[in-house]
Design a protein around this motif. Structure first.
Motif, PDB file in Angstrom:
ATOM      1  N   PHE A 310       0.867  -1.189   0.000  1.00  0.00           N
ATOM      2  CA  PHE A 310       0.000   0.000   0.000  1.00  0.00           C
ATOM      3  C   PHE A 310       0.897   1.231   0.000  1.00  0.00           C
ATOM      4  N   ASP A 311       0.859   1.975  -1.085  1.00  0.00           N
ATOM      5  CA  ASP A 311       1.755   3.110  -1.246  1.00  0.00           C
ATOM      6  C   ASP A 311       1.002   4.257  -1.918  1.00  0.00           C
ATOM      7  N   VAL A 312       1.046   5.417  -1.298  1.00  0.00           N
ATOM      8  CA  VAL A 312       0.407   6.626  -1.839  1.00  0.00           C
ATOM      9  C   VAL A 312       1.486   7.684  -2.022  1.00  0.00           C
ATOM     10  N   GLN A 313       1.561   8.258  -3.232  1.00  0.00           N
ATOM     11  CA  GLN A 313       2.506   9.322  -3.518  1.00  0.00           C
ATOM     12  C   GLN A 313       1.726  10.525  -4.024  1.00  0.00           C
ATOM     13  N   GLY A 314       1.895  11.649  -3.333  1.00  0.00           N
ATOM     14  CA  GLY A 314       1.134  12.850  -3.656  1.00  0.00           C
ATOM     15  C   GLY A 314       2.024  14.000  -4.070  1.00  0.00           C
ATOM     16  N   THR A 315       1.414  14.940  -4.811  1.00  0.00           N
ATOM     17  CA  THR A 315       2.129  16.114  -5.307  1.00  0.00           C
ATOM     18  C   THR A 315       1.194  17.315  -5.257  1.00  0.00           C
ATOM     19  N   LEU A 316       1.716  18.454  -4.830  1.00  0.00           N
ATOM     20  CA  LEU A 316       1.018  19.737  -4.907  1.00  0.00           C
ATOM     21  C   LEU A 316       1.765  20.595  -5.915  1.00  0.00           C
ATOM     22  N   SER A 317       1.078  20.944  -7.020  1.00  0.00           N
ATOM     23  CA  SER A 317       1.700  21.687  -8.108  1.00  0.00           C
ATOM     24  C   SER A 317       1.043  23.047  -8.246  1.00  0.00           C
ATOM     25  N   LEU A 318       1.828  23.994  -8.749  1.00  0.00           N
ATOM     26  CA  LEU A 318       1.389  25.384  -8.886  1.00  0.00           C
ATOM     27  C   LEU A 318       1.551  25.824 -10.328  1.00  0.00           C
ATOM     28  N   GLN A 319       0.505  26.461 -10.881  1.00  0.00           N
ATOM     29  CA  GLN A 319       0.539  27.050 -12.209  1.00  0.00           C
ATOM     30  C   GLN A 319       0.139  28.520 -12.102  1.00  0.00           C
ATOM     31  N   ILE A 320       0.959  29.387 -12.683  1.00  0.00           N
ATOM     32  CA  ILE A 320       0.717  30.833 -12.669  1.00  0.00           C
ATOM     33  C   ILE A 320       0.717  31.330 -14.108  1.00  0.00           C
ATOM     34  N   LEU A 321      -0.314  32.091 -14.469  1.00  0.00           N
ATOM     35  CA  LEU A 321      -0.413  32.588 -15.828  1.00  0.00           C
ATOM     36  C   LEU A 321       0.480  33.810 -16.041  1.00  0.00           C
ATOM     37  N   ASP A 363      13.697  33.168  -1.001  1.00  0.00           N
ATOM     38  CA  ASP A 363      14.000  34.545  -1.339  1.00  0.00           C
ATOM     39  C   ASP A 363      12.688  35.272  -1.640  1.00  0.00           C
ATOM     40  N   PRO A 364      12.192  36.136  -0.760  1.00  0.00           N
ATOM     41  CA  PRO A 364      10.899  36.813  -1.014  1.00  0.00           C
ATOM     42  C   PRO A 364      10.899  37.676  -2.262  1.00  0.00           C
ATOM     43  N   ASN A 365      12.079  38.082  -2.724  1.00  0.00           N
ATOM     44  CA  ASN A 365      12.154  38.922  -3.922  1.00  0.00           C
ATOM     45  C   ASN A 365      12.156  38.105  -5.205  1.00  0.00           C
ATOM     46  N   ARG A 366      12.092  36.825  -5.075  1.00  0.00           N
ATOM     47  CA  ARG A 366      12.115  35.947  -6.252  1.00  0.00           C
ATOM     48  C   ARG A 366      10.731  35.330  -6.426  1.00  0.00           C
ATOM     49  N   PRO A 367      10.012  35.658  -7.510  1.00  0.00           N
ATOM     50  CA  PRO A 367       8.652  35.131  -7.676  1.00  0.00           C
ATOM     51  C   PRO A 367       8.666  33.689  -8.161  1.00  0.00           C
ATOM     52  N   PHE A 368       7.533  33.029  -7.994  1.00  0.00           N
ATOM     53  CA  PHE A 368       7.363  31.712  -8.591  1.00  0.00           C
ATOM     54  C   PHE A 368       7.300  31.857 -10.111  1.00  0.00           C
ATOM     55  N   PRO A 369       7.880  30.928 -10.878  1.00  0.00           N
ATOM     56  CA  PRO A 369       7.868  31.053 -12.344  1.00  0.00           C
ATOM     57  C   PRO A 369       6.465  30.896 -12.910  1.00  0.00           C
ATOM     58  N   ALA A 370       6.227  31.580 -14.018  1.00  0.00           N
ATOM     59  CA  ALA A 370       4.927  31.534 -14.690  1.00  0.00           C
ATOM     60  C   ALA A 370       5.047  30.738 -15.987  1.00  0.00           C
ATOM     61  N   GLY A 371       3.891  30.317 -16.511  1.00  0.00           N
ATOM     62  CA  GLY A 371       3.848  29.620 -17.798  1.00  0.00           C
ATOM     63  C   GLY A 371       4.392  28.211 -17.763  1.00  0.00           C
ATOM     64  N   GLN A 372       4.303  27.527 -16.628  1.00  0.00           N
ATOM     65  CA  GLN A 372       4.783  26.153 -16.544  1.00  0.00           C
ATOM     66  C   GLN A 372       3.854  25.218 -17.319  1.00  0.00           C
ATOM     67  N   SER A 373       4.430  24.259 -18.026  1.00  0.00           N
ATOM     68  CA  SER A 373       3.627  23.297 -18.787  1.00  0.00           C
ATOM     69  C   SER A 373       3.168  22.164 -17.886  1.00  0.00           C
ATOM     70  N   GLY A 374       2.233  21.345 -18.389  1.00  0.00           N
ATOM     71  CA  GLY A 374       1.722  20.212 -17.617  1.00  0.00           C
ATOM     72  C   GLY A 374       0.943  20.676 -16.411  1.00  0.00           C
ATOM     73  N   ASP A 375       1.214  20.026 -15.265  1.00  0.00           N
ATOM     74  CA  ASP A 375       0.545  20.409 -14.022  1.00  0.00           C
ATOM     75  C   ASP A 375       1.223  21.569 -13.321  1.00  0.00           C
ATOM     76  N   GLY A 376       2.355  22.051 -13.847  1.00  0.00           N
ATOM     77  CA  GLY A 376       3.010  23.198 -13.256  1.00  0.00           C
ATOM     78  C   GLY A 376       4.222  22.818 -12.432  1.00  0.00           C
TER      79      GLY A 376
END
Length: 518
Positions: A310-321, A363-376
């Motif tokens: 019994f194995d569960v693998q999870g992911t939380l992904s982020l997509q920003i336009l 780094d608070p001055n570094r934003p998350f990247p935008a335009g990621q393909s797939g699930d982000g």
């Protein structure tokens, strides 16, 4: 011993990969790494160099330096031992020890550094253990994949044998037709569709059919009497070909249709496969911020009861336009299950996540990247393993038994109340059958795929000819759900530059990657 940072630099001091194990600003680590080449004396064989505040322990590796930055109070012998272990780990993840190869495998190297050093102290691990921890390999998973592949190979062999039998029957039929056994019996009127039914029965009970059609309006109907007075009970099949000009037909190619028609002529029960070839992809994101929570389930149930894996693998992904919306932090909530182990992205502030369940950049001055393909961009991963059978969302019981000249198979399933399962499909492998199994009782729908010898169904009881009961395993299951084991949810989005938070949406799904009864 306290390791401040583990880095790989070029000969000129350019930082290629650097993993800091204490709070340190980017300007400081870049300054320390840039000053390192100037401190190395030419012609010296030392593997360390000291300044007023730190000690550099290094090892040249082709065109780069493998470097440990430690404080001066650390044990130099332990530093050298850590350096030797890292020098063995780096070639495992980067075949070419140059700038291009190191940058290409940067994330894998950072994950490996995390397994070797924890909070500035060396872990008692080997190279093999580091690779195992990073890959999260499962012996049970490999075993199930081997079982599944062997079943696929066996099915292909059955298909090849069936195709050879059809070819032989065509050759024998051609020889008989050339010998003058065919006789015209009647002619149909103009404009009709021609059909020839040809039935040959011998002591082995082989029956076959062929089809002839003409679009010119002239049809011929022919019958050939049986040459055997003893029938084995297998019906002959007549196949009718449509006339030309009937309109466009969507579906399989002409060769595929001819193959199916030949199977029908041999007495096969053909059911068209209406399943989609690929799972429909999620619609593209329309909100400024989209977060996807996905858990993949790998389960192996024992046929006699109990839980093998019994194995569960999870992911939380982020997509920003838009890049302007990347200056955010993500507040999450989860069920707090102690069996679930979390692992954040290397650029995520681990202390902030541990204390407040907030995913934010170091780094608070570094934003998350935008335009990621797939699930982000994957921000968070987690894994859960258990031996508790009550955690299984769907329990399946299969009871095959041989009685006389028949094999009775009873299949039952029971869904857990924790999940609302959707699109549940249970696939039971069957022996090679000429006809569909005799279904006695059914709860739901069922479909028989004669080409692959698979029965897709719900709870039911069916009967097949006597066979070894092991052929009905492994049973494969697939389903989906809108709730997860971790109960991971995004509570809110926190903007770093003030103002109103951007609009966001979240997708939550649980899917099966491998769910079998073995």
């Amino acid at each position: 011993m306290v390791v401040l940072a583990a880095s790989i630099t070029s000969k000129s001091g350019k930082a290629l990969v650097s993993r800091q194990f204490v709070e340190m600003s980017r300007i400081r680590i870049e300054g320390l790494l840039a000053a390192f080449p100037k401190l190395i004396g030419s012609g010296k064989q030392h593997t360390y160099v000291e300044t007023e505040n730190v000690r550099y322990v290094y090892q040249p590796m082709e065109g780069v330096y493998l470097l440990l930055v430690t404080n001066k109070q650390s044990n130099i012998l332990e530093d050298l031992d850590t350096l030797r272990l890292l020098s063995k780990v780096v070639p495992e993840y980067s075949a070419s020890l140059d700038e291009e190869g190191i940058c290409k495998n940067a994330f894998e190297l950072i994950f490996a550094f995390d397994e070797v050093i924890s909070l500035g102290h060396k872990e008692n691990v080997t190279v093999a253990q580091v690779r195992q921890y990073c890959e999260m390999e499962s012996h049970e998973e490999r075993l199930h994949k081997l079982v599944l592949q062997s079943k696929i190979n066996e099915t292909k062999d059955v298909m090849k044998r069936k195709a050879n039998e059809i070819d032989k029957s065509k050759i024998e039929r051609g020889k008989l037709e050339k010998g003058g056994y065919s006789a015209l019996q009647s002619m149909s009127s103009m404009g009709s569709i021609g059909r020839m039914d040809s039935s040959f029965s011998n002591d082995t009970g082989i029956s076959s059919g062929n089809t002839f059609g003409s679009g010119s309006g002239f049809g011929i109907t022919s019958e050939v009497d049986s040459f055997s007075t003893k029938s084995k009970g297998r019906p002959s099949a007549a196949v009718t070909a449509p006339a030309k000009g009937m309109g466009m037909k969507l579906g399989k190619s002409q060769k595929a249709n001819q193959f199916l028609e030949s199977l029908k002529a041999e007495g096969e029960v053909i059911v068209e496969d209406v399943r989609p070839s690929k799972i429909a992809a999620a619609p593209p994101p329309t909100d400024p911020v989209t977060l996807t929570v996905e858990e993949k389930l790998n389960v192996a149930l024992k046929r006699d009861g109990g839980l093998a894996n019994f194995d569960v693998q999870g992911t939380l992904s982020l997509q920003i336009l838009n890049q302007d919306d990347g200056f955010i932090q993500v507040q999450i909530e989860s069920a707090g299950n102690p069996e679930i182990k979390f692992k954040t992205h290397p650029n995520i502030n681990k202390d902030l996540f541990s204390s407040e369940n907030i995913l934010g950049s170091k780094d608070p001055n570094r934003p998350f990247p935008a335009g990621q393909s797939g699930d982000g961009l994957g921000l968070l991963k987690w894994r859960m393993q258990s031996k508790d059978e009550s955690a299984v969302p769907l329990s399946i019981s299969c009871w095959p038994s041989v009685s006389g000249n028949e094999t009775y198979v009873s299949l039952e399933y029971e869904a857990s109340s924790m999940f609302d399962l959707q699109n549940v499909v249970i696939s039971v492998p069957l022996p090679a059958l000429r006809e569909a199994p005799n279904v006695r009782q059914i709860d739901g729908e069922w479909r028989f795929d004669s080409r692959n010898s698979i029965l897709e169904c719900g709870s039911l009881e069916f009967v097949v000819p006597p066979v070894d009961t092991s052929v009905f395993f492994p049973i494969s299951v697939r389903f989906s759900a809108t709730s997860t084991f971790s109960d991971m949810k995004v509570a809110s989005i926190v903007p770093l530059k003030g103002g109103a938070p951007p609009k966001f949406s979240q997708r939550v799904q649980l899917v099966t990657e491998s769910y079998q009864v073995v």
